[in-house]
Design a protein around this motif. Structure first.
Motif, mmCIF file in Angstrom:
data_model
loop_
_atom_site.group_PDB
_atom_site.id
_atom_site.type_symbol
_atom_site.label_atom_id
_atom_site.label_comp_id
_atom_site.label_asym_id
_atom_site.label_seq_id
_atom_site.Cartn_x
_atom_site.Cartn_y
_atom_site.Cartn_z
ATOM 1 N N LEU A 98 -29.578 -86.918 -2.546
ATOM 2 C CA LEU A 98 -29.231 -85.506 -2.174
ATOM 3 C C LEU A 98 -30.090 -84.398 -3.316
ATOM 4 C CD1 LEU A 98 -27.920 -83.662 -0.322
ATOM 5 C CD2 LEU A 98 -25.683 -83.513 -1.744
ATOM 6 N N ASN A 99 -29.819 -84.962 -4.457
ATOM 7 C CA ASN A 99 -30.416 -84.040 -5.711
ATOM 8 C C ASN A 99 -32.187 -84.134 -5.374
ATOM 9 O OD1 ASN A 99 -28.275 -83.396 -7.082
ATOM 10 N ND2 ASN A 99 -28.360 -85.304 -8.274
ATOM 11 N N ALA A 100 -32.669 -85.410 -5.104
ATOM 12 C CA ALA A 100 -34.003 -85.177 -4.841
ATOM 13 C C ALA A 100 -34.426 -84.472 -3.677
ATOM 14 C CB ALA A 100 -34.526 -86.709 -4.539
ATOM 15 N N TYR A 101 -33.753 -84.327 -2.710
ATOM 16 C CA TYR A 101 -33.965 -83.568 -1.524
ATOM 17 C C TYR A 101 -33.903 -82.058 -1.659
ATOM 18 C CZ TYR A 101 -33.623 -81.544 3.171
ATOM 19 O OH TYR A 101 -33.872 -80.784 4.357
ATOM 20 N N THR A 102 -32.896 -81.795 -2.345
ATOM 21 C CA THR A 102 -32.350 -80.315 -2.691
ATOM 22 C C THR A 102 -33.865 -79.833 -3.557
ATOM 23 O OG1 THR A 102 -30.731 -80.787 -4.368
ATOM 24 C CG2 THR A 102 -30.021 -80.185 -2.029
ATOM 25 N N ASP A 103 -33.988 -80.756 -4.538
ATOM 26 C CA ASP A 103 -34.945 -80.232 -5.496
ATOM 27 C C ASP A 103 -36.286 -79.859 -4.886
ATOM 28 O OD1 ASP A 103 -33.219 -80.324 -7.674
ATOM 29 O OD2 ASP A 103 -34.050 -82.387 -8.425
ATOM 30 N N ASN A 104 -36.581 -80.746 -3.753
ATOM 31 C CA ASN A 104 -37.636 -80.390 -2.919
ATOM 32 C C ASN A 104 -37.819 -79.487 -1.899
ATOM 33 O OD1 ASN A 104 -39.598 -82.011 -4.579
ATOM 34 N ND2 ASN A 104 -37.946 -83.659 -4.397
ATOM 35 N N ILE A 105 -36.587 -78.969 -1.511
ATOM 36 C CA ILE A 105 -36.421 -78.109 -0.315
ATOM 37 C C ILE A 105 -37.607 -76.942 -0.190
ATOM 38 C CG2 ILE A 105 -34.991 -76.233 1.038
ATOM 39 C CD1 ILE A 105 -32.682 -78.107 0.147
ATOM 40 N N ILE A 108 -40.372 -78.920 1.246
ATOM 41 C CA ILE A 108 -40.114 -79.418 2.631
ATOM 42 C C ILE A 108 -40.075 -78.431 3.810
ATOM 43 C CG2 ILE A 108 -38.377 -80.610 4.018
ATOM 44 C CD1 ILE A 108 -37.511 -82.078 1.270
ATOM 45 N N THR A 109 -39.646 -77.241 3.494
ATOM 46 C CA THR A 109 -39.335 -76.126 4.557
ATOM 47 C C THR A 109 -40.554 -75.560 4.805
ATOM 48 O OG1 THR A 109 -38.777 -74.659 2.838
ATOM 49 C CG2 THR A 109 -37.079 -75.799 4.102
ATOM 50 N N LYS A 110 -41.909 -75.518 4.078
ATOM 51 C CA LYS A 110 -43.103 -74.878 4.419
ATOM 52 C C LYS A 110 -43.603 -75.347 5.449
ATOM 53 C CE LYS A 110 -44.253 -73.678 -0.340
ATOM 54 N NZ LYS A 110 -45.030 -73.675 -1.422
#
Length: 110
Positions: A98-105, A108-110
């Motif tokens: 979850l931390n890895a995902y939220t750090d890269n949001i 990811i959303t571009k």
């Protein structure tokens, strides 16, 4: 439900400082129809409801929140339920993911 929805619409309109006429113009409805909505006499069609939400610049659950739980509470409950079923090691792994995902949001959303 109709009365509650109408009260919420009125509440949000007043927070913006708009008269019924000003709000009606923004959502492209008659002032009489807006008055009927606010009193719970009428229920808006989905298309009209979406325009109201957009003009008021609020999420739909703000207007119907006493009838349905807000989306964030539903997601929080589901996440808590799933985490409670994990072992301590699995919880740590889930938090790392979850931390890895939220750090890269932003990436990811571009």
């Amino acid at each position: 439900m109709n009365t509650l929805l109408g009260q919420r619409i009125r509440e949000q309109r007043r927070e913006k400082g708009w008269t019924i006429e000003q709000f009606a113009e923004r959502v492209e409805l008659s002032a009489n129809y807006v008055g009927d909505l606010e009193r719970g006499v009428k229920i808006p069609k989905l298309e009209t409801f979406i325009r109201i939400v957009e003009v008021l610049d609020v999420s739909a659950d703000v207007l119907i929140r006493d009838s349905v739980p807000s989306a964030s509470h539903v997601a929080d409950d589901e996440l808590s339920r799933k985490l409670s079923q994990l072992t301590p090691g699995q919880k740590k792994a889930a938090i790392d993911i979850l931390n890895a995902y939220t750090d890269n949001i932003p990436y990811i959303t571009k």
